[in-house]
Enzyme design. Structure first.
Site, short mmCIF file in Angstrom:
data_model
loop_
_atom_site.label_atom_id
_atom_site.label_comp_id
_atom_site.label_asym_id
_atom_site.label_seq_id
_atom_site.Cartn_x
_atom_site.Cartn_y
_atom_site.Cartn_z
N HIS A 136 -1.23 0.55 -10.13
CA HIS A 136 -1.90 -0.37 -9.21
C HIS A 136 -2.57 -1.53 -9.97
O HIS A 136 -3.73 -1.85 -9.74
CB HIS A 136 -2.95 0.38 -8.36
CG HIS A 136 -3.27 -0.32 -7.07
ND1 HIS A 136 -3.66 0.34 -5.93
CD2 HIS A 136 -3.24 -1.63 -6.73
CE1 HIS A 136 -3.87 -0.53 -4.95
NE2 HIS A 136 -3.63 -1.73 -5.41
N GLU A 149 -2.77 8.35 -4.42
CA GLU A 149 -3.12 7.46 -5.52
C GLU A 149 -4.51 7.81 -6.01
O GLU A 149 -5.44 7.86 -5.20
CB GLU A 149 -3.07 6.01 -5.03
CG GLU A 149 -3.15 4.99 -6.13
CD GLU A 149 -2.93 3.57 -5.63
OE1 GLU A 149 -3.82 2.73 -5.84
OE2 GLU A 149 -1.87 3.31 -5.01
N ARG A 202 0.85 -1.18 0.00
CA ARG A 202 0.00 0.00 0.00
C ARG A 202 0.89 1.23 0.00
O ARG A 202 1.96 1.26 0.61
CB ARG A 202 -0.93 0.02 1.23
CG ARG A 202 -2.10 -0.95 1.14
CD ARG A 202 -3.08 -0.54 0.06
NE ARG A 202 -4.24 -1.43 -0.06
CZ ARG A 202 -4.34 -2.43 -0.93
NH1 ARG A 202 -3.31 -2.71 -1.71
NH2 ARG A 202 -5.43 -3.16 -1.01
#
Length: 321
Positions: free
Chosen positions: A285, A266, A237
């Site tokens: 991602h 993000e 993460r």
């Protein structure tokens, strides 16, 4: 698929660009004794959930839960679950499972790709190709390197397994070091042990979930401890890494590069400095994306539906949150 009252309901949200219809069809094939239905509209979700004992989807709205009269299991289709209304589900005595483990093979393959890109300097080769420039450069060897993996769950374990043929030394960092693990050495999250591991690390792979322990785990002090030839790879993460400290470490050559599938913030803003470093690889991602996503998830969920219908026991379900 039945068209009346399903006992297994798939919500309409797709994931990773894969249509939920494929997932519902796979569940239907594996659960011939159950009525599986895909809700294609909000109205169908409201109608069908009244009878469903099992619901599967990315998320579920509290207003939808108010209509669930028979719900026993919510099967999340992602590894993360903190976005779910867990308190409400707990009050309703509804079990919750996640998709932990289904992303491990493809994420591990992507990590190996990052590592080899750094060790053989493939980006430099690409740059010279773009310039039509036949000019030699020196690559490195992965063999003999020390690779530290933060998090030894399904993903971290899969990474270590895939690196085992490269003759590297491996260190694992996990919450419960007494459990051991697939790495040559296992340590916990206490600061001294972490810094001792970082000081010996050439490839640092973050494959841990975001918790109070891992939030901001890698900041200025940690980048100072890492050797200047170290590379950071983050498939965990974004908030596990202090972004400002990372930018500073790249700018001042404290570390040799980074591969980031996750960032903080993000999505990464278009004007963010991380985009502009030649020694930083950024992917949006998508390490978790795989055409096998639905197949692996359907195997887990179908097994849990069968277990629940045969025993009524939620404690034995796979991936119980």
């Amino acid at each position: 698929m039945s068209n009346d009252t399903p006992d297994v309901l798939v919500l309409r949200s797709d994931t990773h660009g894969l249509p939920a219809r494929e997932y519902a069809d796979l569940l239907d094939e594996q659960l011939p004794d159950h009525d599986v239905l895909l809700a294609r509209t909000p109205a169908e979700e409201r109608e069908y959930i009244e009878h469903a004992t099992v619901v599967s989807g990315v998320d579920i709205d509290e207003s939808l839960l108010e209509r669930a009269e028979n719900l026993e299991l919510f099967a999340g289709i992602a590894a993360g679950y903190n976005h779910l209304p867990l308190d409400t589900l707990r009050e309703m005595d509804v079990a919750v499972t996640n998709a932990s483990g289904i992303h491990a093979p493809n994420i591990a393959e992507q990590v190996v790709g990052y590592v080899l890109t750094f060790s053989r300097r493939l980006q430099e080769g690409r740059r010279r190709q773009n310039r039509h420039e036949w000019r030699h450069y020196q690559g490195h060897e992965l063999m003999g390197s020390t690779v530290t993996v933060v998090g030894l769950g399904a993903i971290g374990t899969a990474v270590v397994e895939r690196l085992s043929g490269f003759d590297v030394e491996t260190i694992g960092i996990r919450y419960t070091p007494e459990k051991g693990g697939p790495t040559d050495e296992v340590v916990g999250f206490d600061r001294e042990a972490v810094h001792d591991a970082l000081a010996r690390t050439e490839y640092l792979i973050v494959a841990a979930p975001l918790t109070e322990t891992t939030r901001g785990l890698l900041a200025s002090a940690e980048f100072e401890t890492l050797p200047p030839d170290a590379k950071l790879i983050n498939v965990g993460r974004g908030k596990i890494v202090d972004t400002d400290a990372l930018v500073s470490a790249i700018r001042t050559n404290q570390i040799d590069g980074a591969a980031l599938d996750v960032t903080d913030p993000e999505p990464l803003p278009a004007d963010h400095p991380l985009w502009d470093f030649e020694n930083v690889i950024i992917t949006p991602h998508n390490a978790g994306h795989s055409p096998k996503h639905w197949d692996r998830l359907a195997d887990i969920v179908a097994g849990n539906v069968t277990e629940l219908s045969e025993t009524g026991d939620t404690e034995t379900l796979t991936n119980l949150v």
